[in-house]
Design a protein around this motif. Structure first.
Motif, PDB file in Angstrom:
ATOM      1  N   GLY A  34      23.801 -12.540  44.413  1.00  0.00           N
ATOM      2  CA  GLY A  34      24.668 -13.038  43.364  1.00  0.00           C
ATOM      3  C   GLY A  34      24.311 -14.444  42.942  1.00  0.00           C
ATOM      4  O   GLY A  34      23.570 -15.145  43.634  1.00  0.00           O
ATOM      5  N   TRP A  35      24.819 -14.810  41.791  1.00  0.00           N
ATOM      6  CA  TRP A  35      24.708 -16.175  41.296  1.00  0.00           C
ATOM      7  C   TRP A  35      26.100 -16.680  40.929  1.00  0.00           C
ATOM      8  O   TRP A  35      26.876 -15.977  40.279  1.00  0.00           O
ATOM      9  CB  TRP A  35      23.808 -16.244  40.060  1.00  0.00           C
ATOM     10  CG  TRP A  35      22.347 -16.074  40.331  1.00  0.00           C
ATOM     11  CD1 TRP A  35      21.602 -14.938  40.210  1.00  0.00           C
ATOM     12  CD2 TRP A  35      21.442 -17.100  40.762  1.00  0.00           C
ATOM     13  NE1 TRP A  35      20.292 -15.185  40.546  1.00  0.00           N
ATOM     14  CE2 TRP A  35      20.171 -16.508  40.890  1.00  0.00           C
ATOM     15  CE3 TRP A  35      21.568 -18.460  41.058  1.00  0.00           C
ATOM     16  CZ2 TRP A  35      19.035 -17.226  41.294  1.00  0.00           C
ATOM     17  CZ3 TRP A  35      20.453 -19.168  41.461  1.00  0.00           C
ATOM     18  CH2 TRP A  35      19.199 -18.556  41.577  1.00  0.00           C
ATOM     19  N   PHE A  36      26.375 -17.889  41.342  1.00  0.00           N
ATOM     20  CA  PHE A  36      27.591 -18.599  40.966  1.00  0.00           C
ATOM     21  C   PHE A  36      27.179 -19.943  40.372  1.00  0.00           C
ATOM     22  O   PHE A  36      26.045 -20.371  40.532  1.00  0.00           O
ATOM     23  CB  PHE A  36      28.482 -18.834  42.194  1.00  0.00           C
ATOM     24  CG  PHE A  36      29.201 -17.610  42.662  1.00  0.00           C
ATOM     25  CD1 PHE A  36      28.537 -16.582  43.316  1.00  0.00           C
ATOM     26  CD2 PHE A  36      30.574 -17.474  42.456  1.00  0.00           C
ATOM     27  CE1 PHE A  36      29.200 -15.446  43.751  1.00  0.00           C
ATOM     28  CE2 PHE A  36      31.254 -16.348  42.887  1.00  0.00           C
ATOM     29  CZ  PHE A  36      30.565 -15.335  43.529  1.00  0.00           C
ATOM     30  N   ARG A  37      28.120 -20.599  39.708  1.00  0.00           N
ATOM     31  CA  ARG A  37      27.831 -21.926  39.177  1.00  0.00           C
ATOM     32  C   ARG A  37      29.061 -22.819  39.296  1.00  0.00           C
ATOM     33  O   ARG A  37      30.191 -22.325  39.334  1.00  0.00           O
ATOM     34  CB  ARG A  37      27.368 -21.851  37.730  1.00  0.00           C
ATOM     35  CG  ARG A  37      28.432 -21.384  36.747  1.00  0.00           C
ATOM     36  CD  ARG A  37      27.809 -21.218  35.356  1.00  0.00           C
ATOM     37  NE  ARG A  37      28.805 -20.808  34.371  1.00  0.00           N
ATOM     38  CZ  ARG A  37      28.519 -20.481  33.112  1.00  0.00           C
ATOM     39  NH1 ARG A  37      27.233 -20.531  32.685  1.00  0.00           N
ATOM     40  NH2 ARG A  37      29.474 -20.132  32.280  1.00  0.00           N
ATOM     41  N   GLN A  38      28.813 -24.113  39.343  1.00  0.00           N
ATOM     42  CA  GLN A  38      29.894 -25.077  39.433  1.00  0.00           C
ATOM     43  C   GLN A  38      29.691 -26.154  38.387  1.00  0.00           C
ATOM     44  O   GLN A  38      28.854 -27.052  38.561  1.00  0.00           O
ATOM     45  CB  GLN A  38      29.972 -25.698  40.822  1.00  0.00           C
ATOM     46  CG  GLN A  38      31.187 -26.571  41.028  1.00  0.00           C
ATOM     47  CD  GLN A  38      31.471 -26.833  42.496  1.00  0.00           C
ATOM     48  OE1 GLN A  38      30.648 -26.567  43.377  1.00  0.00           O
ATOM     49  NE2 GLN A  38      32.650 -27.341  42.780  1.00  0.00           N
TER      50      GLN A  38
END
Length: 124
Positions: A34-38
Motif C-alpha cells: 500500500g501507499w499512504f501520504r501525509q
C-alpha cells in the motif's frame, strides 16, 4: 520485512512522477502492499493498495484515474505512478505492507510494515 521508499522530488502541477519501494525480507506471496501520504500539518491518509498477486487495486477517490499502484516481482519493488499531479498531492509518501489482506486496507492500523517516507512537492 523492511521497506525502502525513494523517488520523491519537486515537480510542477500537471507533471508525472513515479516513486518506488523496495521490499526485503518478505517470506510469503500472500502479501499486500500500500501507499499512504501525509500532507503538511495533516494526518496520514490512504492512497492506494493491492495484493501482491491477484485482486483488484484500491484507490482513494482523490487519486482515482491519476495514480496507479503496481509491482515488479523480480525486483521486489512496489511503484506508485502519479500523473497529472496537483498541489494538493504535496505530501510525504509512505509505502506499507502486510501479510494477507485486510478489509480495512484504508486504515493505517491495518498495516504492519512501513517505509521511511519520501517527500513529493508539487508546485503550482
Amino acid at each position: 520485512v523492511q521497506l525502502q521508499a525513494s523517488g520523491g522530488g519537486l515537480v510542477q502541477a500537471g507533471d508525472s512522477l513515479r516513486i518506488s519501494c523496495i521490499v526485503s525480507g518478505r517470506t510469503s506471496n500472500d502479501y499486500s502492499m500500500g501507499w499512504f501520504r501525509q500532507p503538511p500539518g495533516k494526518e496520514r491518509e490512504f492512497v492506494a493498495a493491492s495484493r501482491w498477486f491477484g485482486g483488484s487495486p484500491r484507490n482513494a477517490d482523490s487519486v482515482k484515474g491519476r495514480f496507479t499502484i503496481s509491482r515488479d516481482n523480480a525486483k521486489n519493488t512496489v511503484y506508485l505512478q502519479m500523473n497529472n499531479l496537483k498541489s494538493d498531492d504535496t505530501a510525504v509518501y509512505y509505502c506499507a505492507g502486510r501479510y494477507g489482506w485486510s478489509v480495512s486496507y484504508y486504515s493505517t492500523t491495518a498495516w504492519a510494515f512501513w517505509g521511511q517516507g519520501t517527500l513529493v512537492t508539487v508546485s503550482s
